[in-house]
Design a protein around this motif. Structure first.
Motif, short mmCIF file in Angstrom:
data_model
loop_
_atom_site.label_atom_id
_atom_site.label_comp_id
_atom_site.label_asym_id
_atom_site.label_seq_id
_atom_site.Cartn_x
_atom_site.Cartn_y
_atom_site.Cartn_z
N LYS A 78 4.46 17.08 -11.01
CA LYS A 78 5.06 16.72 -9.71
C LYS A 78 4.20 17.17 -8.53
CE LYS A 78 9.73 16.74 -11.58
NZ LYS A 78 9.50 17.33 -12.92
N LYS A 79 3.13 17.92 -8.78
CA LYS A 79 2.28 18.38 -7.67
C LYS A 79 1.42 17.24 -7.13
CE LYS A 79 1.97 23.28 -8.95
NZ LYS A 79 1.06 24.37 -9.39
N GLN A 80 1.00 17.39 -5.87
CA GLN A 80 0.24 16.33 -5.20
C GLN A 80 -1.16 16.18 -5.78
OE1 GLN A 80 -0.06 17.08 -0.99
NE2 GLN A 80 -1.60 15.47 -0.71
N LEU A 81 -1.52 14.93 -6.11
CA LEU A 81 -2.87 14.64 -6.59
C LEU A 81 -3.35 13.38 -5.87
CD1 LEU A 81 -4.02 14.71 -10.33
CD2 LEU A 81 -5.06 13.26 -8.62
N ASP A 82 -4.29 13.52 -4.94
CA ASP A 82 -4.80 12.37 -4.19
C ASP A 82 -6.03 11.81 -4.89
OD1 ASP A 82 -2.90 12.74 -2.14
OD2 ASP A 82 -4.12 14.38 -1.33
N VAL A 83 -6.09 10.49 -4.98
CA VAL A 83 -7.26 9.84 -5.56
C VAL A 83 -8.05 9.14 -4.45
CG1 VAL A 83 -8.10 8.18 -7.26
CG2 VAL A 83 -6.05 9.54 -7.75
N LYS A 84 -9.32 9.48 -4.33
CA LYS A 84 -10.17 8.89 -3.30
C LYS A 84 -11.48 8.41 -3.94
CE LYS A 84 -8.20 11.62 0.38
NZ LYS A 84 -8.42 12.48 1.52
N THR A 85 -12.35 7.86 -3.12
CA THR A 85 -13.67 7.46 -3.64
C THR A 85 -14.75 8.10 -2.79
OG1 THR A 85 -13.82 5.54 -2.20
CG2 THR A 85 -12.77 5.18 -4.33
N ALA A 86 -15.96 8.10 -3.32
CA ALA A 86 -17.08 8.67 -2.57
C ALA A 86 -17.27 7.92 -1.25
CB ALA A 86 -18.35 8.62 -3.41
N ALA A 87 -17.00 6.61 -1.28
CA ALA A 87 -17.15 5.80 -0.07
C ALA A 87 -16.23 6.29 1.05
CB ALA A 87 -16.87 4.33 -0.39
N ASP A 88 -15.03 6.80 0.66
CA ASP A 88 -14.11 7.34 1.67
C ASP A 88 -14.76 8.45 2.47
OD1 ASP A 88 -12.23 5.63 0.69
OD2 ASP A 88 -11.18 7.14 -0.52
N TYR A 89 -15.73 9.13 1.85
CA TYR A 89 -16.41 10.23 2.54
C TYR A 89 -17.79 9.81 3.02
CZ TYR A 89 -12.71 13.14 0.61
OH TYR A 89 -11.50 13.67 0.31
N GLY A 90 -18.13 8.55 2.82
CA GLY A 90 -19.42 8.05 3.26
C GLY A 90 -20.60 8.65 2.52
#
Lengths: 248, 549
Positions: A196-208
């Motif tokens: 139930k804990k928060q786990l965000d999925v992002k990509t390298a592109a999100d950080y440029g």
């Protein structure tokens, strides 16, 4: 203080790696994967610092395939508070990881980044050092003891022939060695809670960040098979044999 | 008293193999609102799964009809070519397909890794929000005052060799279910207790077993025929008046899965199943396939061989048995995945209906009835005398009789004999002085290997500082009975070299138990002549880490 713990999903230490028939890499199909043991030590250390009242939040981060979520869930079950996955299916080199971590540090602003000294798959031993350089922050590598004291951290380092203690101004980067601690088990109740804990999925592109590999793997091969020894009758025979082989 | 956390579920499933995962998936298909968890002692789903495997997709077609299109790895290699060889020491004789009953054909079947099928099933299960907990064995059964099963307790973690809690001690947790499903595979340690407590075998024959030892090989592409499956009988078991047989399946990626099953009702205590497998690989026709190849994995697992007459009562207050915990292997077809999955699905349907009718922790008699009226029963009854006939009359005559019995049952609905009886595998072992030791050939390190090197290819490991999970009821029995009368059979039947008689100081032999090597095959629990060895589950996550097995 917030602590950032980067963790890597690697081939399990019990598994004997097998090189793919075409020599392009290690065969990972259906092979057991788990958290890099040195990163597990880093997670444990972060939890202990938090339990000692010297940190408020632990953020685990991983760069890897969607399945690396399992590795992050393990960190959450051990005691991390939330997690971030930078999802990618390509192989990422230490420099790319360090660049992504730099961007996450800018966003999260942790007082301490603690990570394994190296991953047991590629044994690079570079990410922590590169991150410190990119951030221009102090680093304490190969830690066997970590003591937070106000705005400083004392890191006992395992160096050739002994121990060296360095005092770093926070924020800082620490990489863990084997003797720092023994990581706890993720208990079943905590595994249930971790779902139930928060786990965000992002990509390298999100950080440029450009994660294109800079290195090219030419060939991967297994170590040569050890050849059987020979028994010699006595010392004379041994000496003769050594001379024959040109080692005496 | 240790404080233990509790978690209630509608259904608790013990064992993440094909039966357990099929049970879980069917439950959620029938009623998505049900809460379901699956416990698995292996470090991940598939880690403890070992099978041939050539799989009849009948149950998979019923459970997930679009599995072929949904990325299931089993779809990769349909069986294209089916051989049955009778071996002599140097030669082989192909048995014509015409003499075999039609169900022995492998047409429409698939060959692949059962572990990988389970990994895929687990993904389907997780998509249905089934909670799967690998690395957590069910260590104890929980009962209420009335004697009904109310759930299970997971194993404690961080206990030292003497049983004291270590600094990292984590108590096991109580998982409570309206119903608890036991699908632990052959000779599950909790199933064994349930069979005794509820006398589930009162009206059936005792279960009997074989020990299957398997390897996975990369072979040269020019020898590889994807989809070719080969079964052998005859040599080398013919040399020791025992029975068993080999298999060799050409699977995907230039790999062959091969193995040898030794029936555990052997009499001669010098029989050494590991060495039987190694010398079988040296048969010219098997060796020819392996030459130029490389072994990549090794493992072993006991398999049920009792057939229909050994299927126990499947239900008791609060719980059910499914899959190989009950024992639905079709012995002549050497297949049990389809029946295991089907039993789980029938259990799921019965449980979902009962829970929705407000029932809990009672006896699900309708599940037992459903199995006995299903195609599982129909299929297993056809072959119920095959194993006992071979066991009684030997490989050659037995096979002919078994074939005739199966043909009669297929064509006319009756066989040569009534359902035949079994004797427990522990009871068949005879004294060593009635036999000569067997001289097995030394391994060549190319095709055949020694046992300890082999075990390292199972990738097994156990935390060293924990109680030995192979319990001796009486510590004196190994040296007082097993060694003098049976020449220490545990030193041979264990495929992982767990049992070693050592005499370090010349003061007399002692049994050393190398529990860390254990691959969880359960053979010791089955074959020990005085039933003095008890296999219990070690700390979670321990045991083999089978890839693609």
């Amino acid at each position: 203080m917030k602590i950032l713990v980067p963790v890597k999903r690697v081939i399990d230490y019990n598994v004997k790696p097998r090189v793919k028939a075409d020599g392009t890499g290690v065969d990972l199909a259906n092979v057991k994967m788990s958290m890099n043991p040195f990163d597990e030590i880093a997670v444990e250390e972060a939890i202990r610092i938090k339990e000692a009242g010297k940190a408020e939040e632990i953020v685990a981060v991983s760069v890897g395939p969607a399945k690396a979520q399992d590795t992050l869930r393990t960190a959450l079950a051990m005691g991390a508070d939330r997690a971030i996955l930078i999802e990618t299916d390509t192989e990422v080199e230490p420099l790319a990881v360090a660049k992504i971590l730099k961007a996450i540090v800018a966003e999260e602003n942790p007082g301490l980044v603690i990570l394994g000294k190296q991953a047991i798959d590629d044994d690079s031993n570079q990410t922590g050092q590169m991150l410190a350089a990119l951030l221009g922050r102090p680093q304490g590598t190969f830690a066997s003891k970590v003591e937070i004291d106000g705005d400083h951290v004392a890191v006992t380092r395992e160096v050739d022939g002994g121990l060296e203690t360095v005092k770093l101004a926070l924020p800082a980067i620490v990489t863990t060695d084997l003797r720092l601690n023994e990581p706890r088990y993720a208990s079943l109740p905590n595994i249930m809670k971790a779902k139930k804990k928060q786990l965000d999925v992002k990509t390298a592109a999100d950080y440029g960040v450009d994660i294109a590999p800079r290195l090219k793997t030419l060939k991967v091969s297994e170590p040569p098979v050890r050849v059987a020894g020979v028994k010699v009758a006595d010392v004379d025979a041994l000496v003769t044999k050594l001379k024959e082989l040109g080692v005496a | 008293m240790i404080e233990r956390e509790e978690m209630p579920y509608d259904v608790v499933i013990v064992g993440g193999g094909p039966a357990g995962l099929a049970t879980a998936i069917r439950l959620k298909q029938v009623d998505p609102a049900l809460s379901v968890c699956v416990l698995e002692k292996g470090s991940e789903i598939g880690a403890h799964i070992l099978s041939g495997a050539t799989i009849d997709p009948k149950a998979l077609d019923e459970l997930l009809p679009t599995w072929r299109e949904d990325g299931c790895p089993l779809a990769e290699t349909p069986v294209t070519d089916n051989w049955h060889w009778h071996l002599t020491k140097k030669k082989k004789f192909g048995l014509p397909h015409l003499v075999m009953p039609p169900f022995m054909s492998n047409e429409g079947n698939y060959t692949g890794s059962l572990g990988n099928l389970c990994r895929w099933l687990a993904e389907q299960a997780e998509a249905l929000e089934i909670e799967i907990f690998p690395g957590f064995p069910a260590a104890e059964i929980l009962y209420d005052e009335s004697g009904a099963v109310i759930g299970v307790q997971t194993g404690d973690m961080g206990v030292d060799r003497e049983g004291n809690p270590k600094a990292d001690f984590q108590p096991g947790m109580n998982l409570l279910g309206k119903y608890t499903v036991f699908c632990e595979g052959a000779r599950g340690h909790l199933t064994k207790r349930l069979k005794a407590r509820y006398d589930l075998e009162a009206d059936c024959q005792p279960q009997i077993y074989g020990i299957g030892i398997k390897e996975l090989w990369d072979i040269p592409a020019d020898k590889h025929v994807p989809g070719r499956v080969i079964h052998t009988q005859g040599w080398p078991m013919s040399e020791t008046d025992s029975w068993g047989g080999g298999f060799l399946y050409h699977q995907a990626n230039n790999q062959v899965a091969l193995g040898f099953v030794t029936a555990l009702d052997y009499k001669n205590p010098y029989v050494y199943p590991f060495e039987e497998f190694q010398r079988w690989k040296q048969h010219p026709d098997i060796r020819a396939i392996l030459e130029g190849g490389k072994r990549v994995a090794y493992g072993a697992r006991a398999i049920n061989e009792g057939g229909w007459q050994s299927v126990p009562m499947l239900v008791f207050p609060g719980g059910v048995l499914a899959g190989c915990s009950a024992g639905f292997v079709n012995v002549p077809r050497i297949k049990g995945t389809h029946t295991a999955m089907k039993s789980g699905m029938l259990a799921a349907e019965a449980m979902a209906a009962a829970i929705n009718a407000g029932r809990a922790q009672d006896t699900l008699g309708e599940y037992d009835t459903a199995v006995r009226e299903s195609w599982i029963a129909k299929e297993l009854k056809l072959v119920q005398n095959a194993e006992p006939m071979v066991a009684k009359w030997g490989g050659e005559i037995g096979t002919v009789l078994a074939g005739a019995d199966m043909w009669l049952r297929t064509l006319f609905g009756f066989g040569l004999a009534k359902p035949m009886k079994h004797h427990t595998d522990a009871s068949t072992l005879q004294r060593a002085d009635l036999y000569q030791p067997i001289a097995y050939p030394k391994p060549d390190g190319v095709i055949s290997f020694d046992r300890l090197t082999s075990v390292s290819y199972s990738f097994t490991n156990h935390e060293e500082d924990q109680p030995v999970h192979l319990k001796l009821k009486d510590a004196s029995v190994p040296t007082a009975i097993n060694l003098p009368f049976y020449a220490g059979p545990e030193a041979r039947y264990c495929p992982a070299g767990v049992y070693e008689f050592v005499d370090p100081d010349g003061a007399g032999a002692k049994l050393q138990i190398n529990a860390q090597n254990c691959v969880h095959c359960k053979t010791c629990d089955i074959k020990d002549p005085t039933q003095n060895i008890e296999w219990v589950t070690p700390e979670g996550g321990g045991g083999p880490n089978y890839p693609n097995m």
